[in-house]
Design a protein around this motif. Structure first.
Motif, PDB file in Angstrom:
ATOM      1  N   MET A   1     -14.894 -56.032  -1.172  1.00  0.00           N
ATOM      2  CA  MET A   1     -15.072 -54.892  -0.264  1.00  0.00           C
ATOM      3  C   MET A   1     -15.306 -53.595  -1.029  1.00  0.00           C
ATOM      4  SD  MET A   1     -14.944 -55.700   3.041  1.00  0.00           S
ATOM      5  CE  MET A   1     -14.278 -54.298   3.911  1.00  0.00           C
ATOM      6  N   SER A   2     -14.593 -53.380  -2.118  1.00  0.00           N
ATOM      7  CA  SER A   2     -14.764 -52.138  -2.884  1.00  0.00           C
ATOM      8  C   SER A   2     -16.169 -52.051  -3.484  1.00  0.00           C
ATOM      9  CB  SER A   2     -13.705 -52.026  -3.975  1.00  0.00           C
ATOM     10  OG  SER A   2     -13.766 -53.159  -4.835  1.00  0.00           O
ATOM     11  N   GLU A   3     -16.692 -53.179  -3.958  1.00  0.00           N
ATOM     12  CA  GLU A   3     -18.048 -53.205  -4.513  1.00  0.00           C
ATOM     13  C   GLU A   3     -19.080 -52.986  -3.407  1.00  0.00           C
ATOM     14  OE1 GLU A   3     -21.077 -56.220  -6.867  1.00  0.00           O
ATOM     15  OE2 GLU A   3     -18.971 -56.786  -6.649  1.00  0.00           O
ATOM     16  N   LEU A   4     -18.832 -53.585  -2.252  1.00  0.00           N
ATOM     17  CA  LEU A   4     -19.740 -53.414  -1.120  1.00  0.00           C
ATOM     18  C   LEU A   4     -19.765 -51.954  -0.663  1.00  0.00           C
ATOM     19  CD1 LEU A   4     -21.663 -54.694   0.927  1.00  0.00           C
ATOM     20  CD2 LEU A   4     -19.647 -55.320   2.301  1.00  0.00           C
TER      21      LEU A   4
ATOM     22  N   SER B   1     -20.739 -45.869   0.738  1.00  0.00           N
ATOM     23  CA  SER B   1     -19.846 -45.589   1.850  1.00  0.00           C
ATOM     24  C   SER B   1     -18.419 -45.488   1.342  1.00  0.00           C
ATOM     25  CB  SER B   1     -19.958 -46.736   2.867  1.00  0.00           C
ATOM     26  OG  SER B   1     -19.060 -46.572   3.925  1.00  0.00           O
ATOM     27  N   SER B   2     -17.597 -44.772   2.081  1.00  0.00           N
ATOM     28  CA  SER B   2     -16.174 -44.752   1.756  1.00  0.00           C
ATOM     29  C   SER B   2     -15.571 -46.102   2.156  1.00  0.00           C
ATOM     30  CB  SER B   2     -15.470 -43.631   2.516  1.00  0.00           C
ATOM     31  OG  SER B   2     -15.448 -43.919   3.904  1.00  0.00           O
ATOM     32  N   GLN B   3     -14.416 -46.402   1.595  1.00  0.00           N
ATOM     33  CA  GLN B   3     -13.723 -47.650   1.939  1.00  0.00           C
ATOM     34  C   GLN B   3     -13.410 -47.710   3.434  1.00  0.00           C
ATOM     35  OE1 GLN B   3     -12.774 -50.367   0.226  1.00  0.00           O
ATOM     36  NE2 GLN B   3     -12.795 -49.826  -1.925  1.00  0.00           N
ATOM     37  N   SER B   4     -12.964 -46.594   3.996  1.00  0.00           N
ATOM     38  CA  SER B   4     -12.580 -46.607   5.413  1.00  0.00           C
ATOM     39  C   SER B   4     -13.801 -46.778   6.319  1.00  0.00           C
ATOM     40  CB  SER B   4     -11.801 -45.352   5.786  1.00  0.00           C
ATOM     41  OG  SER B   4     -12.586 -44.199   5.587  1.00  0.00           O
ATOM     42  N   ARG B   5     -14.904 -46.114   5.997  1.00  0.00           N
ATOM     43  CA  ARG B   5     -16.124 -46.281   6.807  1.00  0.00           C
ATOM     44  C   ARG B   5     -16.651 -47.701   6.711  1.00  0.00           C
ATOM     45  NH1 ARG B   5     -20.367 -41.432   6.821  1.00  0.00           N
ATOM     46  NH2 ARG B   5     -21.024 -42.676   8.588  1.00  0.00           N
ATOM     47  N   LEU B   6     -16.611 -48.268   5.494  1.00  0.00           N
ATOM     48  CA  LEU B   6     -17.073 -49.635   5.317  1.00  0.00           C
ATOM     49  C   LEU B   6     -16.184 -50.596   6.091  1.00  0.00           C
ATOM     50  CD1 LEU B   6     -19.013 -51.664   3.903  1.00  0.00           C
ATOM     51  CD2 LEU B   6     -17.118 -52.009   2.312  1.00  0.00           C
ATOM     52  N   SER B   7     -14.879 -50.389   6.020  1.00  0.00           N
ATOM     53  CA  SER B   7     -13.941 -51.262   6.722  1.00  0.00           C
ATOM     54  C   SER B   7     -14.222 -51.257   8.226  1.00  0.00           C
ATOM     55  CB  SER B   7     -12.507 -50.827   6.437  1.00  0.00           C
ATOM     56  OG  SER B   7     -11.597 -51.714   7.022  1.00  0.00           O
ATOM     57  N   HIS B   8     -14.501 -50.081   8.769  1.00  0.00           N
ATOM     58  CA  HIS B   8     -14.837 -49.979  10.195  1.00  0.00           C
ATOM     59  C   HIS B   8     -16.128 -50.743  10.497  1.00  0.00           C
ATOM     60  CE1 HIS B   8     -15.137 -48.200  14.178  1.00  0.00           C
ATOM     61  NE2 HIS B   8     -16.384 -47.882  13.897  1.00  0.00           N
TER      62      HIS B   8
ATOM     63  N   ASP C   1      -6.434 -61.537  -6.456  1.00  0.00           N
ATOM     64  CA  ASP C   1      -5.711 -60.319  -6.082  1.00  0.00           C
ATOM     65  C   ASP C   1      -5.523 -60.349  -4.573  1.00  0.00           C
ATOM     66  OD1 ASP C   1      -4.736 -57.812  -5.510  1.00  0.00           O
ATOM     67  OD2 ASP C   1      -6.441 -56.714  -6.337  1.00  0.00           O
ATOM     68  N   ARG C   2      -4.360 -60.761  -4.126  1.00  0.00           N
ATOM     69  CA  ARG C   2      -4.099 -60.986  -2.695  1.00  0.00           C
ATOM     70  C   ARG C   2      -4.197 -59.705  -1.860  1.00  0.00           C
ATOM     71  NH1 ARG C   2      -4.947 -65.673  -1.005  1.00  0.00           N
ATOM     72  NH2 ARG C   2      -3.413 -65.532   0.629  1.00  0.00           N
ATOM     73  N   ARG C   3      -4.285 -58.545  -2.513  1.00  0.00           N
ATOM     74  CA  ARG C   3      -4.441 -57.291  -1.769  1.00  0.00           C
ATOM     75  C   ARG C   3      -5.902 -56.996  -1.458  1.00  0.00           C
ATOM     76  NH1 ARG C   3      -1.802 -53.454  -5.904  1.00  0.00           N
ATOM     77  NH2 ARG C   3      -3.079 -54.857  -7.118  1.00  0.00           N
ATOM     78  N   SER C   4      -6.797 -57.652  -2.172  1.00  0.00           N
ATOM     79  CA  SER C   4      -8.230 -57.390  -2.017  1.00  0.00           C
ATOM     80  C   SER C   4      -8.877 -58.422  -1.106  1.00  0.00           C
ATOM     81  CB  SER C   4      -8.921 -57.421  -3.382  1.00  0.00           C
ATOM     82  OG  SER C   4      -8.433 -56.403  -4.212  1.00  0.00           O
TER      83      SER C   4
END
Length: 149
Positions: A58-61, A67-74, A93-96
């Motif tokens: 997700m961070s690479e995407l 995009s910011s992490q929050s915008r991408l997550s949405h 990494d179980r958090r990622s």
């Protein structure tokens, strides 16, 4: 001391801002009309379609989609609702999480791509000479390479 833009620079700057905004709006309108998705979603699907195993952290995407992490997550949440993407935990990494393009997502991208490419051609490349395309590429690469450092 501020180095103000001279008349030529100001003119070029304003044309760049207007052109990129108008181009993005045209691409967004076309994709909304013909494929029922915003340009942002299309670019996320493209990034995943080009990734190994159609999967990306997700961070690479977020970085790839600019995009910011929050915008991408949405956006990913909306794409999950459509069944076009699924999230999977990162085993190391179980958090990622990874975003994974589904078969339905790939099909939606494949259906949207011809109209999108036609709009890109109509709105940009068909109105430029081959020399202008080369210059555009050089200019954009220079700016991008400087800002990505």
């Amino acid at each position: 001391m501020t180095r103000w833009l001279d008349e030529d620079e100001q003119h070029a700057w304003r044309n760049l801002v207007a052109a990129t905004q108008l181009l993005n709006e045209a691409l967004d309108r076309q994709l909304q009309r013909d494929a029922g998705m915003p340009h942002t979603y299309y670019m996320i699907l493209v990034a995943l379609s080009e990734a190994p195993e159609r999967s990306m952290r997700m961070s690479e995407l977020a970085a790839r989609a600019q995009s910011s992490q929050s915008r991408l997550s949405h956006a990913v949440a909306r794409l999950e609702e459509r069944g076009w993407i699924r999230r999977e935990r990162c085993p190391a990494d179980r958090r990622s999480f990874f975003a994974v393009l589904t078969g339905d997502g790939y099909a939606a991208l494949a259906a949207a791509a011809p109209g999108h490419v036609e709009e890109v051609r109509r709105s940009l490349f068909d109105i430029l000479t081959p020399e202008q395309v080369r210059h555009l590429d050089e200019i954009c690469a220079t700016v991008r390479n400087t800002l990505e450092r």
